[in-house]
Design an enzyme around this catalytic site. Structure first.
Site, mmCIF file in Angstrom:
data_model
loop_
_atom_site.group_PDB
_atom_site.id
_atom_site.type_symbol
_atom_site.label_atom_id
_atom_site.label_comp_id
_atom_site.label_asym_id
_atom_site.label_seq_id
_atom_site.Cartn_x
_atom_site.Cartn_y
_atom_site.Cartn_z
ATOM 1 N N GLY A 63 0.807 -1.218 0.000
ATOM 2 C CA GLY A 63 0.000 0.000 0.000
ATOM 3 C C GLY A 63 0.839 1.266 0.000
ATOM 4 O O GLY A 63 2.002 1.257 -0.386
ATOM 5 N N SER A 64 0.223 2.361 0.447
ATOM 6 C CA SER A 64 0.829 3.688 0.330
ATOM 7 C C SER A 64 1.967 3.903 1.327
ATOM 8 O O SER A 64 1.942 3.375 2.436
ATOM 9 C CB SER A 64 -0.240 4.751 0.587
ATOM 10 O OG SER A 64 0.366 6.013 0.781
ATOM 11 N N THR A 65 2.958 4.721 0.922
ATOM 12 C CA THR A 65 4.055 5.076 1.827
ATOM 13 C C THR A 65 3.553 5.908 3.001
ATOM 14 O O THR A 65 4.252 6.047 3.999
ATOM 15 C CB THR A 65 5.165 5.870 1.098
ATOM 16 O OG1 THR A 65 4.602 7.038 0.522
ATOM 17 C CG2 THR A 65 5.818 5.048 0.021
ATOM 18 N N VAL A 66 2.341 6.476 2.884
ATOM 19 C CA VAL A 66 1.754 7.205 4.006
ATOM 20 C C VAL A 66 1.507 6.248 5.186
ATOM 21 O O VAL A 66 1.363 6.679 6.326
ATOM 22 C CB VAL A 66 0.452 7.910 3.556
ATOM 23 C CG1 VAL A 66 -0.221 8.629 4.706
ATOM 24 C CG2 VAL A 66 0.765 8.903 2.438
ATOM 25 N N GLY A 67 1.504 4.950 4.915
ATOM 26 C CA GLY A 67 1.383 3.942 5.966
ATOM 27 C C GLY A 67 2.408 4.126 7.081
ATOM 28 O O GLY A 67 2.136 3.820 8.246
#
Lengths: 133, 385
Positions: A63-67
């Site tokens: 998933g997203s690097t915002v994770g």
């Protein structure tokens, strides 16, 4: 009888908790509730389970690097896992473990397949070891 | 990983907690990807600038950092223009949160250029090592400029910015930059205005490999459009165009991919469907000075009948006031700091027309509307019809 498995330490520190294993990768963004640490991804093998205080073992992040920021949120909300064990760490989990102060090891020399969920496990990311009580 | 004495001291916390954390991030990534050392960088571009993406926890983390960046550093586009955000219908609570994110980055010494085209700021040279994060900027820097950067995440780009170095792996190493698949474009020359569409199709076929285009001769702006689209529909961080991009001219360049992919003319034609649109948006990636000039010429003496947004970096917009005036005289708007994809501005439309293969790939999911692709000329025609 306790035994120790050698791996590779990625972040710092040590943590102890009950083992919680997932055969599927985990996306922290939109996959884990940042306030409670409960897995909310529909159909995920850990759906509705709480990762707070656990030693969480999963293959790798997705998933997203915002994770990475969600892992920081879990720390701030006292809902972070005690430690993480990955098959292979990648950018999202490695970065998130550092900004969320979560000990992280990967590449264990022996699989955890025979260690049951709930077994107390200590991860020492400084020495890169996992000790099964 | 080999660290020098000063890096060891940073890692031991002798330069404060923030720098220590940042060094820990670089060392961890170096370990993960097998880097033997850190390499100095000349600039950083940091994603995670829109409040729409980083949210309140990202903002809190940034707000608690206490160090300045060590190299020139800029941001990815944010969710709105910093001034006059009301003009494109941004809600006030979003604007307030966005302004807090900007203030947090400013405190860290980051230049408030919010753009996917940092290469127009003249801070990048051939062979430079960088830590950039926006996919089309990474693609342009690697491919067109011959600089070297992996595609960084927001925190890893920020860590590199604060230390002034990045782990030396992946596309920083010359041997990892050789083409893995050849791409031939059927009737290449005829499709000169369709490089966004070519990139959109190529990205889907190439995935995360390094392609070598063998029979096209795109300009720099066309390379930008094609690379951006490939990074959106695929995960292409570096591509080569035979005889055009700089590394293909090196004697050490090994152009021997075993596989060849062909982009069919009929596949390109199929993307160009004529459907009614209620808005037009160009500047994905942000417009170059030449692209602004072309739009000014095409819109000269015309009036737009639909919303027409032109997105560009603030620095490029302010350096070209005549073009901007001509474009805006038609009723079109030149918008800085933000873009089609990361702002909430396009969400209210049914069908948006774009001239970008990248926007074509992202608009349906990111903005929740239908999308039509056309050439720049066709976009102007649709907007003034």
């Amino acid at each position: 009888m306790s035994f120790t498995i050698q791996g590779r330490g990625i972040s710092k520190g040590a943590g102890t908790g009950a083992l919680l294993k997932s055969r599927e990768p985990i996306s922290f963004l939109s996959g884990v509730n940042p306030d409670t640490g409960v897995v909310i991804e529909k159909g995920h093998p850990l759906e509705n389970q709480c990762i707070a205080g656990k030693v969480l073992a999963f293959p790798y992040g997705k998933g997203s690097t915002v994770g990475s920021y969600i892992m920081y949120a879990l720390r701030r909300n006292n809902a972070a896992p005690s430690a993480i064990i990955n098959d292979t760490a990648e950018t999202i989990i490695a970065t998130g473990a550092i900004i969320g102060d979560i000990p992280l090891v990967d590449s264990l020399s022996q699989s955890l397949d025979d260690v049951a969920d709930g077994t107390v496990v200590t991860v020492d990311a400084d020495s890169g070891t996992v000790t099964v009580e | 990983m080999n660290l020098d004495k000063e890096d060891e001291m940073i890692l031991a916390g002798e330069y404060g907690e923030t720098r220590q954390k940042m060094m820990e991030i670089l060392v961890a990534l170096g370990k993960v990807f097998g880097a033997e050392s850190l390499v100095p960088i000349t600039s950083a571009q940091i994603s995670g600038a829109s409040y729409k993406t980083i949210g309140k926890w990202g903002l809190e983390w940034l707000s608690n950092l206490d160090a300045k960046v060590a190299v020139p550093s800029v941001l990815n586009p944010i969710g709105m223009p910093r001034e006059n955000w009301q003009d494109i219908g941004i809600p006030k609570d979003f604007a307030d949160s966005q302004n807090e994110v900007i203030a947090a980055y400013k405190r860290l010494g980051i230049r408030l250029e919010c753009t996917c085209t940092p290469y127009y700021l003249n801070i990048t040279n051939y062979g430079d090592h960088l830590a950039w994060s926006e996919s089309s900027a990474v693609s342009y820097a690697n491919s067109v400029l011959g600089a070297r950067t992996n595609r960084e995440g927001g925190p890893s780009a920020l860590a590199a910015a604060m230390i002034g170095k990045t782990p030396n792996y992946g596309l920083h190493l010359f041997e990892n930059r050789m083409p893995q698949v050849a791409v031939e474009v059927e009737a290449g020359a005829k499709y000169a205005n369709h490089f966004g569409a070519v990139g959109y199709l190529a990205g889907k076929l190439v995935g995360n490999r390094i392609p070598l285009f063998t029979n096209i001769r795109p300009s720099r702006d066309q390379l930008k459009a094609m690379g951006a689209a490939m990074a959106a529909s695929g995960a292409v961080a570096l591509y080569h165009v035979k005889g055009i991009t700089p590394e293909t001219r090196l004697p050490t360049f090994k152009a021997v991919p075993s596989e060849t992919i062909t982009i069919e003319k009929s596949d390109i034609d199929e993307l160009f469907k004529e459907v009614d649109v209620d808005a037009v948006a160009v500047g994905c990636p942000h417009c170059s000075p030449d692209e602004l000039a072309k739009l000014a010429e095409l819109l000269d003496g015309k009036k737009v009948t639909k919303t027409f947004y032109v997105f560009a970096a603030k620095g490029v917009k302010s350096a070209n006031p005549e073009y901007v005036a001509k474009i805006e005289k038609s009723g079109a708007k030149v918008v800085e700091d933000t873009c089609i994809v990361v702002s909430p501005a396009m969400d209210k439309f049914d069908t948006v027309m774009v001239n970008s293969g990248k926007a074509f790939a992202y608009v349906p999911n990111m903005c929740g509307c239908n999308v039509r692709i056309g050439t720049t000329e066709e976009c102007v025609d649709a907007a003034t019809k």
